[in-house]
Design a protein around this motif. Structure first.
Motif, PDB file in Angstrom:
ATOM      1  N   MET A   1       0.843  -1.187   0.000  1.00 40.26           N
ATOM      2  CA  MET A   1       0.000   0.000   0.000  1.00 40.26           C
ATOM      3  C   MET A   1       0.879   1.239   0.000  1.00 40.26           C
ATOM      4  N   LYS A   2       0.285   2.345  -0.447  1.00 40.07           N
ATOM      5  CA  LYS A   2       1.076   3.581  -0.483  1.00 40.07           C
ATOM      6  C   LYS A   2       0.369   4.696   0.263  1.00 40.07           C
ATOM      7  N   ALA A   3       1.141   5.518   0.925  1.00 38.88           N
ATOM      8  CA  ALA A   3       0.573   6.676   1.612  1.00 38.88           C
ATOM      9  C   ALA A   3       1.355   7.908   1.172  1.00 38.88           C
ATOM     10  N   GLN A   4       0.650   9.028   1.093  1.00 39.09           N
ATOM     11  CA  GLN A   4       1.294  10.294   0.769  1.00 39.09           C
ATOM     12  C   GLN A   4       1.693  10.931   2.098  1.00 39.09           C
ATOM     13  N   VAL A   5       2.976  10.965   2.400  1.00 33.86           N
ATOM     14  CA  VAL A   5       3.389  11.524   3.698  1.00 33.86           C
ATOM     15  C   VAL A   5       4.603  12.420   3.522  1.00 33.86           C
ATOM     16  N   ASN A   6       4.624  13.531   4.248  1.00 33.67           N
ATOM     17  CA  ASN A   6       5.805  14.405   4.264  1.00 33.67           C
ATOM     18  C   ASN A   6       6.269  14.741   2.840  1.00 33.67           C
ATOM     19  N   GLY A   7       5.303  14.898   1.934  1.00 30.40           N
ATOM     20  CA  GLY A   7       5.618  15.318   0.563  1.00 30.40           C
ATOM     21  C   GLY A   7       6.097  14.212  -0.364  1.00 30.40           C
ATOM     22  N   ILE A   8       6.071  12.965   0.085  1.00 25.58           N
ATOM     23  CA  ILE A   8       6.483  11.867  -0.808  1.00 25.58           C
ATOM     24  C   ILE A   8       5.496  10.701  -0.716  1.00 25.58           C
ATOM     25  N   GLU A   9       5.676   9.744  -1.640  1.00 26.20           N
ATOM     26  CA  GLU A   9       4.862   8.532  -1.596  1.00 26.20           C
ATOM     27  C   GLU A   9       5.666   7.434  -0.891  1.00 26.20           C
ATOM     28  N   LEU A  10       5.109   6.967   0.214  1.00 22.97           N
ATOM     29  CA  LEU A  10       5.812   5.953   1.017  1.00 22.97           C
ATOM     30  C   LEU A  10       5.058   4.633   0.902  1.00 22.97           C
ATOM     31  N   TYR A  11       5.785   3.572   0.619  1.00 21.44           N
ATOM     32  CA  TYR A  11       5.168   2.238   0.553  1.00 21.44           C
ATOM     33  C   TYR A  11       5.188   1.621   1.952  1.00 21.44           C
ATOM     34  N   TYR A  12       4.121   0.909   2.291  1.00 16.82           N
ATOM     35  CA  TYR A  12       4.119   0.212   3.581  1.00 16.82           C
ATOM     36  C   TYR A  12       3.208  -1.001   3.485  1.00 16.82           C
ATOM     37  N   ASP A  13       3.402  -1.938   4.414  1.00 14.01           N
ATOM     38  CA  ASP A  13       2.455  -3.024   4.638  1.00 14.01           C
ATOM     39  C   ASP A  13       1.949  -2.878   6.056  1.00 14.01           C
ATOM     40  N   ALA A  14       0.717  -3.289   6.291  1.00  9.98           N
ATOM     41  CA  ALA A  14       0.181  -3.272   7.661  1.00  9.98           C
ATOM     42  C   ALA A  14      -0.565  -4.584   7.874  1.00  9.98           C
ATOM     43  N   HIS A  15      -0.371  -5.168   9.054  1.00  4.64           N
ATOM     44  CA  HIS A  15      -0.964  -6.481   9.354  1.00  4.64           C
ATOM     45  C   HIS A  15      -1.486  -6.468  10.783  1.00  4.64           C
ATOM     46  N   GLY A  16      -2.586  -7.157  11.000  1.00  2.76           N
ATOM     47  CA  GLY A  16      -3.083  -7.392  12.358  1.00  2.76           C
ATOM     48  C   GLY A  16      -3.719  -6.158  12.968  1.00  2.76           C
ATOM     49  N   SER A  17      -4.077  -6.292  14.247  1.00  2.00           N
ATOM     50  CA  SER A  17      -4.652  -5.153  14.968  1.00  2.00           C
ATOM     51  C   SER A  17      -4.213  -5.226  16.420  1.00  2.00           C
ATOM     52  N   GLY A  18      -4.303  -4.075  17.090  1.00  2.00           N
ATOM     53  CA  GLY A  18      -3.856  -3.983  18.484  1.00  2.00           C
ATOM     54  C   GLY A  18      -2.809  -2.894  18.617  1.00  2.00           C
ATOM     55  N   GLN A  19      -2.001  -2.991  19.659  1.00  2.00           N
ATOM     56  CA  GLN A  19      -0.913  -2.018  19.888  1.00  2.00           C
ATOM     57  C   GLN A  19      -0.065  -1.887  18.603  1.00  2.00           C
ATOM     58  N   PRO A  20       0.085  -0.664  18.068  1.00  2.00           N
ATOM     59  CA  PRO A  20       0.904  -0.540  16.857  1.00  2.00           C
ATOM     60  C   PRO A  20       2.402  -0.742  17.122  1.00  2.00           C
ATOM     61  N   VAL A  21       3.037  -1.432  16.205  1.00  2.00           N
ATOM     62  CA  VAL A  21       4.483  -1.678  16.259  1.00  2.00           C
ATOM     63  C   VAL A  21       5.036  -1.275  14.886  1.00  2.00           C
ATOM     64  N   LEU A  22       5.929  -0.312  14.894  1.00  2.00           N
ATOM     65  CA  LEU A  22       6.475   0.235  13.644  1.00  2.00           C
ATOM     66  C   LEU A  22       7.882  -0.318  13.436  1.00  2.00           C
ATOM     67  N   PHE A  23       8.121  -0.922  12.292  1.00  2.00           N
ATOM     68  CA  PHE A  23       9.404  -1.582  12.009  1.00  2.00           C
ATOM     69  C   PHE A  23      10.238  -0.745  11.032  1.00  2.00           C
ATOM     70  N   ILE A  24      11.452  -0.405  11.418  1.00  2.00           N
ATOM     71  CA  ILE A  24      12.312   0.437  10.562  1.00  2.00           C
ATOM     72  C   ILE A  24      13.519  -0.392  10.115  1.00  2.00           C
ATOM     73  N   HIS A  25      13.617  -0.583   8.819  1.00  2.00           N
ATOM     74  CA  HIS A  25      14.639  -1.502   8.292  1.00  2.00           C
ATOM     75  C   HIS A  25      16.031  -0.868   8.236  1.00  2.00           C
ATOM     76  N   GLY A  26      17.014  -1.719   7.964  1.00  4.99           N
ATOM     77  CA  GLY A  26      18.399  -1.279   7.857  1.00  4.99           C
ATOM     78  C   GLY A  26      18.782  -0.933   6.415  1.00  4.99           C
ATOM     79  N   PHE A  27      20.068  -0.691   6.224  1.00  6.46           N
ATOM     80  CA  PHE A  27      20.630  -0.246   4.946  1.00  6.46           C
ATOM     81  C   PHE A  27      21.375  -1.386   4.289  1.00  6.46           C
ATOM     82  N   PRO A  28      21.279  -1.577   3.016  1.00  5.43           N
ATOM     83  CA  PRO A  28      20.396  -0.973   2.008  1.00  5.43           C
ATOM     84  C   PRO A  28      19.280  -1.968   1.707  1.00  5.43           C
ATOM     85  N   LEU A  29      18.315  -2.017   2.601  1.00  6.11           N
ATOM     86  CA  LEU A  29      17.342  -3.114   2.604  1.00  6.11           C
ATOM     87  C   LEU A  29      15.945  -2.570   2.336  1.00  6.11           C
TER      88      LEU A  29
END
Ligand code: MLT
Length: 260
Positions: free
Chosen positions: A1-29
């Motif tokens: 899925m894509k969201a328009q954020v901070n002036g750019i198009e950011l791709y993300y996936d979202a799964h499940g429900s409950g307490q949100p957990v945000l995953f930030i990947h490493g380089f160059p991944l």
């Protein structure tokens, strides 16, 4: 899925429900590095897994500072209706961004997971090497970078197929995206002064044979963050969520469960 954020198009996936957990990947991944955690965790948590700008399927920009990336992620949480605090999980470069997110958005952080990362900034020599590396990827593409990273990311006895899959993913990284991130990492802030200010539950985790950010580095983060937990993942190098997903998921799950 894509969201328009901070002036750019950011791709993300979202799964499940409950307490949100945000995953930030490493380089160059890309967000793909977290995929084996989805099934073990989606039953209780909302997993939000972006590709950072310049990587995977997200837009590439010339500027990708840790601060800009942190604002992209705050914007993504807004776009997903997550006004309450999230658990922020960052691996390596993702950890640098997690520190920045904490400094900017303390009220939006329920807990921190700092995986295979470091608080120190680049030395002047390391920053010079990054600039040379940025110039090489811009002129010759990401193949050489991908090949040299593939040897350092994984435990020496990691399956050849795993290394080769990730070498391919890294080779496909946008050179402009990789160069922007290299330059941004070279300019990142010193997070050592931040450690003592971290007052949210924190898990520090590292692969036992990580050669890029070894257990000694994780120990110094652990010592700097009062009340933090340290977990060392056996049989993993710099990429425990990819190399030992079941062990990494168990450690993460225990931490997340302890917050509720
Ligand atoms: C990473 O895995 O994100 C990189 O090794 C971080 C770095 O180059 O400092």
């Amino acid at each position: 899925m894509k969201a328009q954020v901070n002036g750019i198009e950011l791709y993300y996936d979202a799964h499940g429900s409950g307490q949100p957990v945000l995953f930030i990947h490493g380089f160059p991944l890309s967000g793909r590095m977290w995929k084996d955690l989805v099934d073990p965790l989606r039953g209780r948590y909302r997993l939000i897994v972006p590709d950072l700008r310049g990587f995977g399927r997200s837009q590439v920009t010339a500027e990708a500072s840790m601060a800009v990336c942190a604002e992209d992620l705050a914007g993504l949480l807004d776009a997903l209706g997550e006004a309450g605090p999230a658990v922020i999980v960052g691996l390596s470069m993702g950890g640098y961004i997690a520190f920045e997110f904490f400094r900017r958005h303390r009220g939006r952080v329920r807990g921190l997971v700092l995986a295979d990362t470091r608080a120190e900034p680049d030395t002047p020599e390391a920053a010079r090497d990054r600039e040379q590396s940025a110039q090489r990827v811009l002129s010759a593409g990401c193949a050489e970078l991908a090949d040299s990273m593939a040897d350092k990311l994984f435990a020496t006895d990691a399956p050849a197929a795993l290394k080769s899959t990730w070498r391919g993913i890294m080779r496909a990284t946008s050179p402009a995206g990789a160069a922007a991130a290299l330059r941004a990492m070279a300019r990142r802030a010193d997070s050592r002064p931040t450690l003592a200010s971290i007052d949210v539950p924190t898990l520090v985790v590292v692969g036992e044979t990580d050669v890029l950010t070894p257990p000694s580095t994780a120990r110094s983060i652990h010592q700097g963050v009062a009340g933090s937990r340290l977990e060392i993942i056996a049989g993993a190098g710099h990429m425990p969520p990819v190399e030992q997903p079941a062990r990494f998921a168990a450690v993460l799950r225990a931490f997340l469960d302890s917050l509720t």
